[in-house]
Design a protein around this motif. Structure first.
Motif, PDB file in Angstrom:
ATOM      1  N   THR A 127     -42.740  34.715  19.504  1.00 14.09           N
ATOM      2  CA  THR A 127     -43.059  35.077  20.760  1.00 14.09           C
ATOM      3  C   THR A 127     -42.102  34.129  21.638  1.00 14.09           C
ATOM      4  OG1 THR A 127     -45.333  35.180  20.237  1.00 14.09           O
ATOM      5  CG2 THR A 127     -44.780  34.608  22.566  1.00 14.09           C
ATOM      6  N   PRO A 128     -41.756  33.012  21.817  1.00 12.97           N
ATOM      7  CA  PRO A 128     -40.690  32.441  22.481  1.00 12.97           C
ATOM      8  C   PRO A 128     -39.532  32.999  22.187  1.00 12.97           C
ATOM      9  CG  PRO A 128     -41.417  30.921  20.781  1.00 12.97           C
ATOM     10  CD  PRO A 128     -42.136  31.932  20.765  1.00 12.97           C
ATOM     11  N   LEU A 129     -38.806  33.266  21.108  1.00  8.39           N
ATOM     12  CA  LEU A 129     -37.635  33.908  20.986  1.00  8.39           C
ATOM     13  C   LEU A 129     -37.613  35.269  21.765  1.00  8.39           C
ATOM     14  CD1 LEU A 129     -36.829  33.222  17.177  1.00  8.39           C
ATOM     15  CD2 LEU A 129     -35.655  32.198  19.321  1.00  8.39           C
ATOM     16  N   THR A 130     -38.698  36.119  21.726  1.00 11.91           N
ATOM     17  CA  THR A 130     -38.745  37.331  22.309  1.00 11.91           C
ATOM     18  C   THR A 130     -38.438  37.245  23.858  1.00 11.91           C
ATOM     19  OG1 THR A 130     -39.860  38.451  20.678  1.00 11.91           O
ATOM     20  CG2 THR A 130     -40.128  39.481  22.697  1.00 11.91           C
TER      21      THR A 130
ATOM     22  N   GLU B  54     -38.361  24.696  26.095  1.00 12.59           N
ATOM     23  CA  GLU B  54     -39.106  23.373  25.526  1.00 12.59           C
ATOM     24  C   GLU B  54     -40.342  23.703  24.673  1.00 12.59           C
ATOM     25  OE1 GLU B  54     -42.041  19.981  27.970  1.00 12.59           O
ATOM     26  OE2 GLU B  54     -40.729  21.775  29.168  1.00 12.59           O
ATOM     27  N   GLU B  55     -40.909  24.830  24.847  1.00 13.41           N
ATOM     28  CA  GLU B  55     -41.826  25.400  24.011  1.00 13.41           C
ATOM     29  C   GLU B  55     -41.371  25.537  22.485  1.00 13.41           C
ATOM     30  OE1 GLU B  55     -45.353  28.593  22.892  1.00 13.41           O
ATOM     31  OE2 GLU B  55     -44.130  28.573  24.888  1.00 13.41           O
TER      32      GLU B  55
ATOM     33  N   MET C 174     -35.003  31.198  35.452  1.00 16.78           N
ATOM     34  CA  MET C 174     -34.516  30.047  34.691  1.00 16.78           C
ATOM     35  C   MET C 174     -35.678  29.213  34.418  1.00 16.78           C
ATOM     36  SD  MET C 174     -31.356  30.473  34.379  1.00 16.78           S
ATOM     37  CE  MET C 174     -31.078  28.922  33.872  1.00 16.78           C
ATOM     38  N   ASP C 175     -36.579  29.083  35.170  1.00 16.60           N
ATOM     39  CA  ASP C 175     -37.702  27.959  34.940  1.00 16.60           C
ATOM     40  C   ASP C 175     -38.629  28.752  33.684  1.00 16.60           C
ATOM     41  OD1 ASP C 175     -37.149  26.336  37.082  1.00 16.60           O
ATOM     42  OD2 ASP C 175     -38.657  27.511  38.545  1.00 16.60           O
ATOM     43  N   ASP C 176     -38.579  30.053  33.475  1.00 15.06           N
ATOM     44  CA  ASP C 176     -39.235  30.634  32.307  1.00 15.06           C
ATOM     45  C   ASP C 176     -38.508  30.215  31.373  1.00 15.06           C
ATOM     46  OD1 ASP C 176     -41.028  31.732  30.997  1.00 15.06           O
ATOM     47  OD2 ASP C 176     -40.439  33.718  31.429  1.00 15.06           O
TER      48      ASP C 176
END
Length: 477
Positions: free
Chosen positions: A258-261, A294-295, A286-288
């Motif tokens: 999920t975070p990689l996608t 971080e996640e 950029m915030d996303d």
């Protein structure tokens, strides 16, 4: 036998042999020494018995002959003993001056001290073995035959020696045969006795080749059966470890996707838009990206923590659990603004790893903060090693309670919230590594209650079974 064992251990020869050959050789050596000892004992006993019978016969004949004074006169007339029916012995008279009187021909014999003592009356009789000229051996018996005279009967030991040589030959042959039989028997016993070991070895080698961790068959209740049962316990533990590893890899792959996608999507968007992306949208992307990074970092750190499946290190120290909780509270307060804390801690000395316990307490507090509403309060209590953390959130559904501490478990209500699903799993691992336990429940105010118990010094996990009350905890089944 102790000398044999020490030689066997020091030589190192047996380590270069198979177990069957070692058992056979050791059995042969042991039985061979036993047979040799028994043969030597039998030979010495028979020799002593034969010589004792010979001595008694010579003394009886000498005593009877000495009671007839005419025997000395006949001897002076140079009448040999065989004429008188004494063909197997030589008849000799010796006086106090050491003069020897005999009519029997034979090798020259040197009589001495023991016979002189009988002549002088210092000894009632004497029996000994002497060797005459030419190596002829005699058994000599002397008894008093009057005043200052002793009668000496000398019987050759050729026949006796011949008998003893035959006896020694027979014993030697039987001993050699016994050693051969012992060797064959030891080899047969070793091969038959070690057959279960060979079967077990083949089974273990098959497991090593195929990675098939199914339990081995256990037959009987002997040492081999217990060894097979121990192998089965090892296989069960290995299979469970492999299953945990597979689940961890599968779950980690699922959670990392999920975070990689999301990162790939945002990076592609930035690459395609280039400088044409509005500043506000660029900042939002950029915030996303930062949030996803971080996640991702948190998830990797949690995975590394869960991968530590070893026992506590030897560098564990005595520490106060209340101080550990205070340090964790300080860390959580620095990054929390809208949630307050109601804290009441009681000192509780434990022996453990400070960093692991602090990480577990921090995860409990972070979880409570995440679910607490703005201006809410997290209640923290520590009583007799039982740490209770209550929040004022929506609580935990009954269906989710048994799975709260599972790895990567997410309730339906938490799937949109940040987190890796590993925080509470790390809490459970830390508690179990310190012989403690964890529990999830509903707080009296309606929120969630998470409880962790760590035994103190001198307290075992089985000595306390806290109930699921205000400060209780019990191990999950």
């Amino acid at each position: 036998m102790n000398l044999l064992h020490r030689w066997w251990e020091r030589s190192g020869w047996h380590y270069r042999r198979s177990l069957a050959s070692r058992v056979a050789v050791l059995t042969t050596l042991t039985l061979g020494l036993s047979v040799a000892f028994m043969a030597a004992t039998a030979f010495v006993t028979m020799r002593m018995q034969i010589l004792s019978s010979l001595d008694q016969s010579l003394l009886d004949r000498a005593t009877k002959a000495a009671s007839h004074p005419a025997l000395e006169e006949i001897t002076r007339l140079e009448v040999p003993g065989w004429v008188l029916g004494a063909a197997d012995v030589r008849v000799v008279f010796i006086d106090i001056q050491g003069e020897v009187l005999t009519a029997d021909l034979g090798p020259r014999v040197q009589l001495g001290g023991p016979e002189a003592e009988v002549v002088r009356g210092e000894a009632a009789q004497s029996v000994r073995t002497i060797t005459a000229e030419g190596g002829v051996r005699y058994r000599v018996a002397a008894v008093p035959a009057g005043e200052d005279v002793a009668l000496v009967l000398m019987q050759p030991l050729a026949e006796t020696d011949r008998t003893l040589r035959k006896l020694s030959t027979v014993l030697l042959l039987f001993s050699a045969g016994g050693v051969v039989v012992a060797s064959l028997g030891g080899w047969a016993v070793a091969r038959n006795g070690l057959r279960p070991v060979r079967r077990l070895t083949r089974s273990v080698e098959q497991i090593a080749r195929t990675q098939d961790l199914r339990p081995l068959p256990v037959e009987g209740d002997d040492e081999i059966a217990r060894l097979a049962a121990a192998f089965n316990q090892m296989l069960t533990a290995l299979s469970a470890s492999r299953d945990r590893e597979r689940r961890l890899i599968a779950d980690a792959g699922h959670e990392l996707r999920t975070p990689l996608t999301s990162l790939r999507t945002n990076i592609d968007l930035l690459a395609q838009a280039g400088d044409g992306l509005p500043a506000e949208a660029h900042a939002e992307v950029m915030d996303d990206v930062r949030a996803q990074l971080e996640e991702l970092s948190t998830l990797v750190g949690d995975l590394m923590e869960l991968a530590r499946d070893e026992e506590l290190p030897h560098s564990v120290t005595e520490l106060d659990l209340a101080e550990v909780v205070e340090r964790a509270l300080a860390r959580v307060r620095r990054r929390t603004i809208d949630v307050g804390f109601d804290v009441d801690l009681e000192s509780w000395t434990v022996r453990g790893e400070s960093s692991a316990l602090e990480r577990a307490v921090t995860n409990l507090l972070d979880n409570a903060v995440k679910w607490s509403p703005d201006e809410g309060t997290v209640t923290v209590r520590l009583r007799e090693g039982v740490l209770t953390v209550d929040d004022e959130g929506p609580g935990i559904d009954e269906a989710d309670l048994p799975h709260v501490f599972d790895r990567f478990y997410r309730a339906d209500t938490s799937r949109t919230m940040p987190g890796s699903g590993l925080g509470l799993a790390i809490v459970q691992q830390a508690a179990e590594r310190h012989a403690g336990a964890v529990r999830a429940d509903r707080a009296p105010g309606g929120g969630a209650r998470l409880v962790m118990w760590v035994p103190g010094i001198g307290t075992s996990a089985s000595s306390r079974t806290p109930a699921s009350g205000a400060t209780g905890v019990s191990e999950r089944s």
